[in-house]
Design a protein around this motif. Structure first.
Motif, PDB file in Angstrom:
ATOM      1  N   LEU A   1      42.117 -45.409 -17.921  1.00  0.00           N
ATOM      2  CA  LEU A   1      42.998 -45.536 -16.030  1.00  0.00           C
ATOM      3  C   LEU A   1      41.475 -45.936 -15.374  1.00  0.00           C
ATOM      4  CD1 LEU A   1      45.143 -42.006 -17.966  1.00  0.00           C
ATOM      5  CD2 LEU A   1      45.455 -44.436 -18.147  1.00  0.00           C
ATOM      6  N   PRO A   2      42.954 -45.998 -14.578  1.00  0.00           N
ATOM      7  CA  PRO A   2      41.348 -45.472 -12.543  1.00  0.00           C
ATOM      8  C   PRO A   2      41.143 -44.739 -12.901  1.00  0.00           C
ATOM      9  CG  PRO A   2      45.026 -46.125 -12.495  1.00  0.00           C
ATOM     10  CD  PRO A   2      44.505 -46.059 -14.081  1.00  0.00           C
ATOM     11  N   GLU A   3      39.891 -44.974 -12.425  1.00  0.00           N
ATOM     12  CA  GLU A   3      38.809 -44.298 -12.053  1.00  0.00           C
ATOM     13  C   GLU A   3      39.119 -42.566 -11.544  1.00  0.00           C
ATOM     14  OE1 GLU A   3      35.147 -41.826 -12.292  1.00  0.00           O
ATOM     15  OE2 GLU A   3      35.948 -43.594 -13.405  1.00  0.00           O
ATOM     16  N   ALA A   4      39.691 -42.819 -10.414  1.00  0.00           N
ATOM     17  CA  ALA A   4      40.271 -41.665  -9.370  1.00  0.00           C
ATOM     18  C   ALA A   4      41.099 -40.914 -10.392  1.00  0.00           C
ATOM     19  CB  ALA A   4      41.581 -41.868  -8.410  1.00  0.00           C
ATOM     20  N   VAL A   5      42.250 -40.866 -11.371  1.00  0.00           N
ATOM     21  CA  VAL A   5      43.187 -40.620 -12.228  1.00  0.00           C
ATOM     22  C   VAL A   5      42.090 -39.877 -13.865  1.00  0.00           C
ATOM     23  CG1 VAL A   5      44.687 -40.493 -13.925  1.00  0.00           C
ATOM     24  CG2 VAL A   5      44.497 -42.200 -12.294  1.00  0.00           C
ATOM     25  N   GLU A   6      41.206 -40.365 -13.918  1.00  0.00           N
ATOM     26  CA  GLU A   6      40.388 -40.104 -14.811  1.00  0.00           C
ATOM     27  C   GLU A   6      39.353 -39.073 -14.603  1.00  0.00           C
ATOM     28  OE1 GLU A   6      38.340 -42.811 -17.487  1.00  0.00           O
ATOM     29  OE2 GLU A   6      40.230 -43.176 -18.321  1.00  0.00           O
ATOM     30  N   ARG A   7      38.889 -38.989 -13.209  1.00  0.00           N
ATOM     31  CA  ARG A   7      37.981 -38.097 -12.394  1.00  0.00           C
ATOM     32  C   ARG A   7      38.568 -36.987 -12.402  1.00  0.00           C
ATOM     33  NH1 ARG A   7      36.268 -41.189  -8.804  1.00  0.00           N
ATOM     34  NH2 ARG A   7      37.956 -40.344  -6.593  1.00  0.00           N
ATOM     35  N   ARG A   8      40.361 -37.122 -12.263  1.00  0.00           N
ATOM     36  CA  ARG A   8      41.175 -35.889 -11.246  1.00  0.00           C
ATOM     37  C   ARG A   8      41.444 -35.104 -13.223  1.00  0.00           C
ATOM     38  NH1 ARG A   8      46.920 -35.305  -8.511  1.00  0.00           N
ATOM     39  NH2 ARG A   8      47.106 -33.478  -8.959  1.00  0.00           N
ATOM     40  N   TRP A   9      41.472 -35.880 -14.048  1.00  0.00           N
ATOM     41  CA  TRP A   9      41.875 -35.355 -15.576  1.00  0.00           C
ATOM     42  C   TRP A   9      40.717 -34.506 -16.242  1.00  0.00           C
ATOM     43  CZ3 TRP A   9      45.385 -38.658 -19.493  1.00  0.00           C
ATOM     44  CH2 TRP A   9      46.254 -39.243 -18.314  1.00  0.00           C
ATOM     45  N   PHE A  10      39.802 -35.159 -16.124  1.00  0.00           N
ATOM     46  CA  PHE A  10      38.140 -34.471 -15.971  1.00  0.00           C
ATOM     47  C   PHE A  10      38.061 -33.381 -15.667  1.00  0.00           C
ATOM     48  CE2 PHE A  10      33.498 -33.462 -15.811  1.00  0.00           C
ATOM     49  CZ  PHE A  10      32.853 -33.596 -16.174  1.00  0.00           C
ATOM     50  N   ARG A  11      38.255 -33.561 -14.447  1.00  0.00           N
ATOM     51  CA  ARG A  11      37.987 -32.076 -13.787  1.00  0.00           C
ATOM     52  C   ARG A  11      38.727 -30.953 -14.316  1.00  0.00           C
ATOM     53  NH1 ARG A  11      34.222 -31.949  -9.201  1.00  0.00           N
ATOM     54  NH2 ARG A  11      33.709 -34.196  -9.336  1.00  0.00           N
ATOM     55  N   ARG A  12      40.109 -31.333 -13.959  1.00  0.00           N
ATOM     56  CA  ARG A  12      41.112 -30.420 -14.504  1.00  0.00           C
ATOM     57  C   ARG A  12      40.890 -29.602 -15.854  1.00  0.00           C
ATOM     58  NH1 ARG A  12      44.891 -26.228 -14.954  1.00  0.00           N
ATOM     59  NH2 ARG A  12      46.281 -27.187 -16.916  1.00  0.00           N
ATOM     60  N   TRP A  13      40.339 -30.690 -16.804  1.00  0.00           N
ATOM     61  CA  TRP A  13      40.276 -30.382 -18.609  1.00  0.00           C
ATOM     62  C   TRP A  13      39.255 -29.379 -18.443  1.00  0.00           C
ATOM     63  CZ3 TRP A  13      42.080 -35.479 -20.696  1.00  0.00           C
ATOM     64  CH2 TRP A  13      43.675 -35.580 -21.615  1.00  0.00           C
ATOM     65  N   LEU A  14      37.904 -29.111 -18.150  1.00  0.00           N
ATOM     66  CA  LEU A  14      36.903 -28.778 -17.376  1.00  0.00           C
ATOM     67  C   LEU A  14      37.739 -27.514 -16.469  1.00  0.00           C
ATOM     68  CD1 LEU A  14      33.275 -29.131 -18.229  1.00  0.00           C
ATOM     69  CD2 LEU A  14      33.234 -29.965 -16.593  1.00  0.00           C
ATOM     70  N   ALA A  15      38.042 -27.110 -16.508  1.00  0.00           N
ATOM     71  CA  ALA A  15      38.693 -26.604 -15.537  1.00  0.00           C
ATOM     72  C   ALA A  15      38.390 -24.940 -16.476  1.00  0.00           C
ATOM     73  CB  ALA A  15      39.001 -26.002 -14.503  1.00  0.00           C
ATOM     74  N   LEU A  16      40.239 -26.174 -17.200  1.00  0.00           N
ATOM     75  CA  LEU A  16      40.503 -25.248 -18.686  1.00  0.00           C
ATOM     76  C   LEU A  16      39.762 -24.938 -19.736  1.00  0.00           C
ATOM     77  CD1 LEU A  16      43.655 -24.683 -19.262  1.00  0.00           C
ATOM     78  CD2 LEU A  16      43.802 -26.410 -19.657  1.00  0.00           C
ATOM     79  N   ALA A  17      38.680 -25.612 -19.500  1.00  0.00           N
ATOM     80  CA  ALA A  17      37.724 -25.238 -20.555  1.00  0.00           C
ATOM     81  C   ALA A  17      36.743 -23.662 -20.371  1.00  0.00           C
ATOM     82  CB  ALA A  17      37.309 -26.652 -21.398  1.00  0.00           C
TER      83      ALA A  17
END
Length: 688
Positions: free
Chosen positions: A83-99
């Protein structure tokens, strides 16, 4: 959405009035049971780079908080273009915070961590952030989550080795339900190190450590077919290298069964994380099966189906890193498999013709280039090239001479050449071992089995074996030379009218001898277990101590252990619980030393009564010796003296036997001679 799916048809945006109603309801879509299906529809019909789609994507994942939805979304995007870099960066930060949220359900955190790994992609920054989170997970976290974190730690470590990752995995070995995964990943860490190693000793040592880990992981959980495959495969590789025979067919059959079980499991699981591990397990199974068929063929002087063996077994194994593991260059495995293969061709010259015929038909292929390299090395081993020794041919490529001619060789080349020289020296020395020395090694070293570190740490085992061998070699070397050959051994031949040599003389002699080997040996080292050690050998953090003494009264092994055993054992308190007691024996009777096999003994047990199993090798170097020729002189003197004494006694006895016996008197009993009567005093008779 439910209606479309129940009718078994693919939904489209038109079923919902177009994309806009969906894009404007990110929260409702994320909380829906069909969240992954809605997002798939958006991916199919919208442009991911569109600002509205990116905004929807970010809000959608921010609201998605259930494990089923997260896992399904991760599987969905894993099979598509990024996906676009901005989307994947946002997903990464959300999922890392959830973990990181220990208040969330363990299954949700596990799914989020899995998503963060996917969204890491090739970003170095995100990789560091994910690694930092994983290695900082505490052992008191949920075991199921920790097991998943261990799995991801292994994948991250394979990409970028990090001591912190190993430390994290070792910290999970005591966590039930996570220990088996941590143990497996530690085994994989050792495998990775072996594939990168630059010499056969390191490769073999790391693979043996990995096998121990895999066997332990398999024992912890029945469903670890992956660990059993790798354990069996490494065992077969070890046997191939050591040229062991017997039991191959059964173990290859067992390996095939376990590989099938793992393949069925990994295919059923369908997790994108399984891809790398499944490929690794498959490669090891393939290598082991090929070894299982190649091994017996290397015991044959000729092959019936040479082309098949060369192509499917021999050359694939010979360049396993490239052909089986699909790496870009040769690696550690070649250090183990190539020497045996090249030695085979050095012994069976006629097989080179079959190999050359095969090259004629396959010269342009990758294996053709590998076969040509094998022929060049085999020719060198046969004396047709620059290197007449097979072990050297197995290490140095034909291009070495050209590299050297171009200028100063690289460090890597220097190291390879140096290792070749050492390997050749060791091979030459092994051919000169005496039966007494081989017997001593066979008696001494097995006695240390079961002592801490000796069985489990390859570095400890190596240095103990090396120093024991050199110490026994020192004993042998001091029993052979005479004063005329080696004046430095004069202290071992002191005469009766000379004072006994000091302890420092054997210590200095031993230091001169042992420093010819690169064991990191120093003497008189202070600060060792609260004392000063006589001789210390230290390599890679392993410290092995030799205590030196002299004995003038009682050099029996029991007395030596009772007198000096405690001191020798105490020096072991902060490192390897094995030591050597080297004694200058000044109690030799008549200058005659005992046989080599009577001069060493191994003591193993709870020597200090503290519950620690320790080992001490006692080695006596006999002093006050005489040469064999001097023994003959002394023996001749003793024989001559004994003969003289015997002759003297015989003469005395003969003289005594020849002397005349006294003649018996003929006078009657009670009568005195006239002379007797004259000599007798006059005694007056009494009157009655």
């Amino acid at each position: 959405m439910a209606a479309a799916l129940s009718e078994d048809r693919r939904p489209s945006a038109s079923d919902f009035g177009g994309l806009d109603p969906i894009l404007s309801a990110a929260g409702a879509v994320a909380s829906s049971a069909y969240a992954p299906e809605f997002f798939e529809l958006v991916l199919d019909e919208a442009d991911p780079a569109d600002a509205a789609v990116q905004s929807f994507s970010g809000e959608f994942v921010d609201r998605l908080d259930n494990d089923i939805g997260i896992n399904a979304l991760v599987d969905l995007v894993a099979d598509r273009a990024p996906l676009p870099e901005a989307v994947e960066r946002r997903w990464f930060r959300r999922w890392l915070a959830l973990a990181e949220d220990r208040g969330a359900m363990s299954s949700v955190r596990t799914a989020a961590l899995r998503g963060a790994l996917l969204m890491k992609r090739q970003s170095s920054r995100r990789s560091l952030m994910l690694s930092a989170f994983v290695v900082n997970c505490e052992p008191d976290d949920e075991p199921g989550f920790l097991a998943h974190a261990a799995r991801i730690a292994g994948l991250l470590h394979a990409e970028t080795p990090n001591p912190g990752t190993v430390e994290f995995l070792e910290g999970l070995l005591g966590v039930q339900d996570a220990a088996d995964e941590a143990t497996f990943e530690l085994g994989m860490e050792r495998v990775g190190g072996a594939l990168r190693a630059t010499n056969g000793r390191d490769v073999l040592g790391r693979l043996r450590e990995a096998r121990t880990r895999f066997e332990a992981a398999s024992a912890m959980r029945d469903a670890r077919a992956d660990a059993r495959v790798l354990s069996l495969a490494i065992g077969l590789l070890d046997d191939f290298y050591e040229e062991r025979v017997g039991g191959w067919s059964d173990r290859v059959r067992n390996l095939g069964r376990e590989a099938f079980a793992y393949s069925a499991y990994s295919h059923q699981d369908g997790d994108f994380l399984n891809g790398a591990k499944a490929a690794e397990v498959s490669a090891w199974a393939s290598l082991a099966i090929r070894l299982g068929t190649l091994g017996p063929n290397l015991d044959k002087p000729a092959w019936w189906d040479a082309a098949r063996i060369i192509e499917n077994e021999l050359l694939a194994v010979y360049s396993a890193n490239r052909t089986i593991f699909r790496r870009s260059s040769d690696g550690g495995l070649e250090w183990l498999v190539r020497p045996r293969i090249e030695h085979y061709f050095a012994r069976h010259r006629e097989q080179l013709y079959a190999l050359r015929d095969w090259i004629g038909a396959h010269a342009a292929s990758e294996l053709g280039a590998t076969a040509s390299e094998l022929v060049s090395r085999a020719d060198a081993a046969l004396g047709k090239g620059a290197d007449p020794d097979p072990s050297g041919a197995a290490i140095v490529s034909p291009t070495v001479a050209a590299v050297i001619e171009q200028g100063e060789p690289s460090f890597e080349l220097q190291e390879r050449l140096a290792r070749e020289v050492i390997a050749n020296v060791n091979a030459f020395e092994a051919r000169s071992l005496t039966p007494t020395l081989m017997e001593a090694l066979a008696l001494v070293l097995p006695a240390f089995e079961g002592i801490a570190y000796f069985d489990t740490n390859p570095n400890v085992r190596t240095i103990v074996q090396a120093v024991v061998y050199k110490t026994l070699l020192f004993l042998e070397s001091r029993m052979d030379p005479s004063l005329g050959v080696d004046p430095t051994v004069a202290y071992l031949f002191t005469r009766e009218d000379e004072a006994n040599p000091l302890e420092k003389e054997i210590q200095q002699d031993f230091m001169r001898f042992i420093r010819t080997a690169k064991f990191g040996t120093v003497d008189e080292l202070r600060g060792v277990a609260a004392g000063r050690a006589d001789v210390v050998h230290q390599v890679d953090g392993v410290r092995f101590i030799t205590e030196v003494k002299r004995e003038e009264e009682d050099a029996s092994f029991d007395n030596l252990l009772a007198s000096y055993g405690d001191q020798t054992s105490l020096y072991q308190n902060t490192n390897v619980p094995i030591g050597i007691l080297l004694v200058l024996d000044l109690t030799t009777k008549g200058g005659l030393s005992g046989h080599f096999r009577t001069l060493y003994r191994t003591e193993v047990g709870n020597l200090l009564g503290d519950g620690t199993n320790r080992g001490v090798l006692i080695v006596k170097v006999p002093g006050r010796r005489i040469a064999p020729s001097a023994a003959t002189v002394e023996a001749t003197k003793r024989v001559s003296k004994a003969k003289a004494e015997a002759a003297k006694k015989a003469k005395v006895a003969a003289k005594a036997a020849a002397a005349p016996a006294p003649r018996p008197s003929r006078r009657g009993r009670g009568r005195k001679s006239a002379d007797d009567q004259k000599a007798a005093p006059s005694v007056p008779r009494k009157k009655p």
